[in-house]
Design a protein around this motif. Structure first.
Motif, PDB file in Angstrom:
ATOM      1  N   LYS A  88       0.839  -1.203   0.000  1.00 26.66           N
ATOM      2  CA  LYS A  88       0.000   0.000   0.000  1.00 26.66           C
ATOM      3  C   LYS A  88       0.877   1.256   0.000  1.00 26.66           C
ATOM      4  O   LYS A  88       2.039   1.207   0.371  1.00 26.66           O
ATOM      5  CB  LYS A  88      -0.942  -0.020   1.209  1.00 26.66           C
TER       6      LYS A  88
ATOM      7  N   GLU B 217     -12.430  -4.448  -7.377  1.00 30.16           N
ATOM      8  CA  GLU B 217     -12.306  -3.282  -6.485  1.00 30.16           C
ATOM      9  C   GLU B 217     -12.960  -2.041  -7.087  1.00 30.16           C
ATOM     10  O   GLU B 217     -12.668  -1.674  -8.210  1.00 30.16           O
ATOM     11  CB  GLU B 217     -10.805  -3.012  -6.263  1.00 30.16           C
TER      12      GLU B 217
ATOM     13  N   ASP C 147     -10.326  -1.512   1.113  1.00 31.11           N
ATOM     14  CA  ASP C 147     -10.785  -1.489  -0.280  1.00 31.11           C
ATOM     15  C   ASP C 147     -12.198  -2.032  -0.305  1.00 31.11           C
ATOM     16  O   ASP C 147     -12.506  -2.960   0.440  1.00 31.11           O
ATOM     17  CB  ASP C 147      -9.912  -2.400  -1.153  1.00 31.11           C
TER      18      ASP C 147
END
Ligand code: 4AD
Ligand code: MG
Length: 435
Positions: free
Chosen positions: A325, A352, A343
Motif C-alpha cells: 500500500k 475493487e 478497499d
C-alpha cells in the motif's frame, strides 16, 4: 406548432404531434414507409402513407436513410403491431440532413464498434449506458453535497505521484517534467484544512499496460477527503454513498437496468452494513479454496472474483500489508504489519471499486514512514516535489481520511457490463487513443 419528445408523443394518443429525431430503422411496404424514429427519450414508429401526404413529404421520406435527422408531424395512435406500441401517422415529413450510408450495421466486431465509437454512441445500448453514467455522477454528487461536502477542482498536471508512482504518464511542461495526475488525493488533503469535507470528481490517469476488462488509462475518480475521520468512519460513509447510488438508480431508472438485463432488486438489496473482513481473513479464505497465497501478496482478478462471486452486496477488505500500500497510509498500531486502510469490492466478481485509508497526519511519523518505504522498496522520493504536501503536517494538522471511487468500475458493476470500456464514452486503453 412546437416540438414534443417521442416519449411525450407516445402518451398523447389521438392528438397531433410534431417530433424530430434520427432514423433508427426503415422499411417500405406497399406504398407505406415505416420508420422507427429515435430521440433521447425513446423510439416511436412513424408511418408515411403515399396517399396521405403531399408529394414533397413522400419524396423526403423515400430519400431518408438510416441515421438521417428528420422532423415529422402527424397523429399519434396506439398500435399493437408497432414495435414501440405507438405509431405516428405522418401528415408531413421533412429531412433536416440526409445521412451517408451508416457504417455500423447489425453484426459488427467489438473493434469496429470502438473505431466508430463516435457513431456507436447512438446505439440503444450506449445511450442507456451514457444515461446511467450521468445519473450515477449526479447521485454521487447529490449524496455528498447534502452532507456538507464542498466539491473542489484539483490540478490535472502535477509533479507528484500519489499512488504507485510507477504508472504515471509523463509530459513536458515548458521544458520540465510533469505528470498527468494519478489521484487528486494529495490536493484534496490540502483542502480539508480549510473546507473540512471535500471531494474532487476528476479524471485520473494510469499508464497501466494491463489489458483487463476493468482497467482504463483515463478514468473518472471521485475522491472524498474528510477532516477528523478515521478508517471506520470513512467505511460507513462509503457504504452509505454506494447504497444511495444503487437505491436511487434502481428506483428511478429500472428501464435502463432492463436494457442490460439487470433486475432492480439486485441494486435495492445494496443496503448498509456491508460485510467487512481483514486482509488476513481474506487471505485465509482464498487459501482454503486452494490458492496458496503468502502474506503480503496482492489480490488479482481471480482472487477478487473468488471472494465476491457469491456476494450480493459489496465487501470491504481492510488492513492490508504495508508493503503493498502507498506511503501515506498509517501503520496499524494493533498489528504493525498492516496499515489503516480498506478497499471495497463489488459483488459478483466485478472487483475493487473503492480504495481508501486514513492518512499519516503527523510530520515526524510521515518522515519516518517515507524513509522506511524508500529503503523497503528501493525508491527515492523527490522530496522537493512533495514539500508542499509534507508541509501540511506542520501547520495545525488534524487526523483525516479519504477514499477514491472509480466511477466506471461502479457503472460496470451496476449495469453488469462485461468490459469497463462501455462505461465511458471515449475509452482510453493501452491500445486505444481514438476516436
Ligand atoms: O486504489 P486507488 O489506486 O487509490 C487511490 O488512487 C487513492 N489515492 C484514492 C484516495 O484515497 N483518494 O484507486 C482508487 C479507485 C480504485 O478502487 C478503482 O475503483 C479506481 O480508482 N481505479 C481504476 N479505474 C479504472 N481504471 C483504472 N486503471 C483504475 N485504477 C484505479
Ligand atoms: Mg486500489
Amino acid at each position: 406548432m412546437s416540438y414534443i419528445s417521442i416519449s411525450k408523443a407516445a402518451m398523447s394518443a389521438g392528438s397531433n404531434a410534431l417530433i424530430r429525431g434520427w432514423i433508427h430503422r426503415k422499411r417500405e411496404s406497399g406504398g407505406i414507409i415505416f420508420i422507427i424514429l429515435r430521440d433521447v427519450t425513446g423510439l416511436i414508429q412513424v408511418a408515411v402513407k403515399r396517399d396521405l401526404v403531399a408529394e414533397k413529404s413522400w419524396k423526403s421520406a423515400c430519400d431518408a436513410t438510416v441515421e438521417s435527422s428528420v422532423e415529422v408531424e402527424g397523429i399519434v395512435r396506439g398500435d399493437k403491431r408497432s414495435p414501440t406500441g405507438y405509431e405516428l401517422g405522418a401528415t408531413s415529413f421533412r429531412n433536416i440532413e440526409i445521412s451517408d450510408p451508416f457504417p455500423i450495421t447489425e453484426y459488427q466486431s467489438a473493434e469496429l464498434l470502438l473505431d466508430k465509437r463516435h457513431l456507436w454512441l447512438r446505439s440503444q445500448r450506449m445511450m442507456a449506458a451514457m444515461k446511467a453514467r450521468s445519473y450515477i455522477f449526479r447521485y454521487a454528487r447529490d449524496f455528498l453535497d447534502r452532507r456538507g461536502f464542498f466539491e473542489i477542482t484539483p490540478p490535472i498536471l502535477t509533479k507528484v505521484g500519489g499512488e504507485t508512482g510507477s504508472n504515471l504518464f509523463e509530459t513536458d511542461f515548458f521544458g520540465s517534467k510533469a505528470y498527468l495526475t494519478e489521484s487528486s488525493q494529495l490536493y484534496s488533503e490540502a483542502m480539508v484544512f480549510s473546507l473540512e469535507k471535500v471531494y474532487s470528481f476528476a479524471p485520473s490517469f494510469r499508464a497501466e499496460q494491463s489489458r483487463t476488462t476493468k482497467h482504463l488509462a483515463e478514468y473518472w475518480h471521485l475522491e472524498p477527503e474528510m477532516a477528523y475521520y478515521d478508517n471506520q468512519k470513512s467505511m460507513l460513509l462509503q457504504e452509505r454513498l454506494v447504497s444511495h447510488i444503487a437505491d436511487r438508480f434502481a428506483k428511478d431508472h429500472g428501464d435502463i437496468l432492463k436494457e442490460f438485463g439487470v433486475g432492480k432488486d439486485n441494486l435495492l438489496k445494496i443496503r448498509p452494513p456491508f460485510k467487512k473482513i481483514s486482509y488476513e481473513s481474506a487471505l485465509q479464505m482464498l487459501n482454503e479454496k486452494g490458492f496458496g497465497l503468502k502474506w503480503g501478496d496482492d489480490f488479482g482478478v481471480e482472487h477478487e472474483r473468488t471472494l465476491t462471486e457469491f456476494e450480493e452486496k459489496p465487501l470491504f477488505i481492510y488492513n492490508w500489508p504495508k508493503e503493498i500500500k502507498p506511503f501515506y497510509m498509517p501503520i496499524n498500531p494493533k498489528d504493525e504489519r498492516t496499515v489503516l486502510c480498506a478497499d471495497m469490492q463489488a459483488p459478483m466478481g466485478h472487483g475493487e471499486i473503492i480504495g481508501g485509508s486514513e492518512r499519516i497526519w503527523k510530520f515526524d511519523e510521515l518522515m519516518e514512514r517515507m524513509k522506511e518505504v524508500e529503503s523497503a522498496r528501493g525508491i527515492k522520493f523527490n522530496m522537493h516535489n512533495y514539500q508542499w504536501w509534507i508541509d501540511l503536517r506542520r501547520y495545525g494538522s488534524v487526523p483525516h481520511a479519504g477514499f477514491g471511487m472509480g466511477i466506471e468500475r461502479v457503472i460496470k458493476w451496476m449495469l453488469n457490463l462485461d468490459h469497463i470500456r462501455d462505461a465511458i464514452p471515449f475509452p482510453r486503453m493501452s491500445n486505444r487513443l481514438e476516436p
